[in-house]
Design a protein around this motif. Sequence first.
Motif, PDB file in Angstrom:
ATOM      1  N   GLY A   1      13.777  -0.947  30.548  1.00 22.26           N
ATOM      2  CA  GLY A   1      14.929  -1.084  29.669  1.00 22.26           C
ATOM      3  C   GLY A   1      14.855  -2.377  28.882  1.00 22.26           C
ATOM      4  N   GLY A   2      15.797  -2.554  27.970  1.00 20.79           N
ATOM      5  CA  GLY A   2      15.846  -3.760  27.155  1.00 20.79           C
ATOM      6  C   GLY A   2      17.274  -4.266  27.028  1.00 20.79           C
TER       7      GLY A   2
ATOM      8  N   TYR B   1      16.456   1.379  35.882  1.00 19.91           N
ATOM      9  CA  TYR B   1      15.295   0.695  35.323  1.00 19.91           C
ATOM     10  C   TYR B   1      14.624  -0.182  36.380  1.00 19.91           C
ATOM     11  CZ  TYR B   1      17.024   2.024  30.696  1.00 19.91           C
ATOM     12  OH  TYR B   1      17.452   2.724  29.608  1.00 19.91           O
TER      13      TYR B   1
ATOM     14  N   TRP C   1      12.840  -4.852  33.085  1.00 20.95           N
ATOM     15  CA  TRP C   1      13.473  -5.151  31.805  1.00 20.95           C
ATOM     16  C   TRP C   1      12.472  -5.918  30.954  1.00 20.95           C
ATOM     17  CZ3 TRP C   1      18.457  -3.614  30.431  1.00 20.95           C
ATOM     18  CH2 TRP C   1      19.163  -2.975  31.449  1.00 20.95           C
TER      19      TRP C   1
ATOM     20  N   HIS D   1      18.427  -3.507  21.489  1.00 20.75           N
ATOM     21  CA  HIS D   1      17.535  -2.452  20.988  1.00 20.75           C
ATOM     22  C   HIS D   1      16.235  -3.029  20.422  1.00 20.75           C
ATOM     23  CE1 HIS D   1      18.357  -3.235  16.714  1.00 20.75           C
ATOM     24  NE2 HIS D   1      19.622  -3.389  17.058  1.00 20.75           N
TER      25      HIS D   1
ATOM     26  N   ALA E   1       6.910  -3.037  22.058  1.00 19.62           N
ATOM     27  CA  ALA E   1       8.158  -2.740  22.759  1.00 19.62           C
ATOM     28  C   ALA E   1       8.513  -1.262  22.638  1.00 19.62           C
ATOM     29  CB  ALA E   1       9.288  -3.605  22.203  1.00 19.62           C
ATOM     30  N   TRP E   2       8.312  -0.706  21.452  1.00 19.65           N
ATOM     31  CA  TRP E   2       8.598   0.728  21.265  1.00 19.65           C
ATOM     32  C   TRP E   2       7.745   1.570  22.204  1.00 19.65           C
ATOM     33  CZ3 TRP E   2       5.058   4.449  19.573  1.00 19.65           C
ATOM     34  CH2 TRP E   2       5.594   5.716  19.358  1.00 19.65           C
TER      35      TRP E   2
ATOM     36  N   SER F   1       8.949   1.134  25.780  1.00 18.49           N
ATOM     37  CA  SER F   1      10.263   1.729  26.012  1.00 18.49           C
ATOM     38  C   SER F   1      10.180   3.232  26.238  1.00 18.49           C
ATOM     39  CB  SER F   1      11.196   1.439  24.833  1.00 18.49           C
ATOM     40  OG  SER F   1      10.811   2.176  23.685  1.00 18.49           O
ATOM     41  N   ARG F   2       9.048   3.828  25.943  1.00 20.61           N
ATOM     42  CA  ARG F   2       8.885   5.258  26.174  1.00 20.61           C
ATOM     43  C   ARG F   2       8.638   5.569  27.646  1.00 20.61           C
ATOM     44  NH1 ARG F   2       4.307   7.182  22.867  1.00 20.61           N
ATOM     45  NH2 ARG F   2       5.088   9.273  23.340  1.00 20.61           N
TER      46      ARG F   2
ATOM     47  N   PHE G   1      14.724  -5.462  21.968  1.00 19.35           N
ATOM     48  CA  PHE G   1      14.115  -6.059  23.156  1.00 19.35           C
ATOM     49  C   PHE G   1      14.046  -7.580  23.040  1.00 19.35           C
ATOM     50  CE2 PHE G   1      12.983  -1.677  23.362  1.00 19.35           C
ATOM     51  CZ  PHE G   1      13.027  -1.376  24.716  1.00 19.35           C
TER      52      PHE G   1
END
Length: 304
Positions: free
Chosen positions: A62-63, A111, A114, A66, A52-53, A56-57, A68
């Motif tokens: 989006g999530g 976004y 998601w 935080h 997810a990290w 997310s870059r 996700f």
Amino acid sequence: MKSRINKLLKPLGYELDQLDERPYWPRARAKRIDRPFLFLLTPAGSGSADIAWYMSRRSDIGGLHHSFEGQRLVKGLMDSDRWWPEKFVDYEAVLGAWSRRIAEADPEGRYAWWLEKSPANMVRHRQLLEYFPNHRVVVNNRGPVANVAAQVRRYLFKEYHGAHRPLVVRHLARIWLWRSRLLMQAVRDHGYPCLSYEAFCRRPAAIAEAFGLEPLPLVGGDDMPPGAISSSGARTGPDTARQLTEHEREMVVDELSGASEVLQFFGYDLATELAAEDGGEIGEPHLRAVAADGSRSGDAGAPS
């Protein structure tokens, strides 16, 4: 004071329980969510925080939370029975909470997608996905020894406090098998692409390919290897399995000695797991098979 304590405990995978005064099911309601969603069907302890990290870059993803994990927005989805497949879920209340968060977090609609990775989604993905006309799905798994090690680190004190550690290790090995069977069935029934955490660590860009996304520059510069420190602050890289003793790794292997079908399906080898080395490249044959006919598994209208 509680926030300071939680800051100290977070790297260890612990936190103080907080009183949750929210209604069990949110009052806001919705019948569907039309925004495009990427669902990662993933067990707990699978390295999904790193995935997810990395995702997310991208500036187009989006999530809902935080982490996700949209489950954290709904008290009813965080109860101890959330892994029970027959649990009653007020889906319109869940959709209402998620729609509200989308409106708050992205009023301008910047976004394109998601990302949602709540682990318990795997037990009710059939029902949940009916409310998302535009979605894609990828299955993620992790080698059993590393997965058990990650969960022992995170849950031994919080969920199993007072239990004999070897019993916990064996229980978590059986849980890995149960969850892996659910994931295997999801792939077989729906043709979802698979990608292991180990394969992701070797080539992070593979996750975007599995979702059928066009490559985009990552926010913050060039690609960086995941697996060192996850967004939760805990080590989740390939060396996690070494956190179990050799005897504990043997217990995991013993519990899975009769699960050859599941292990072969995901490309894991017990001898490799016992040595606590990297696992096989999960699911790549499935990914090639799906791509060969030109379809995108997980899109609306995919086989069900």
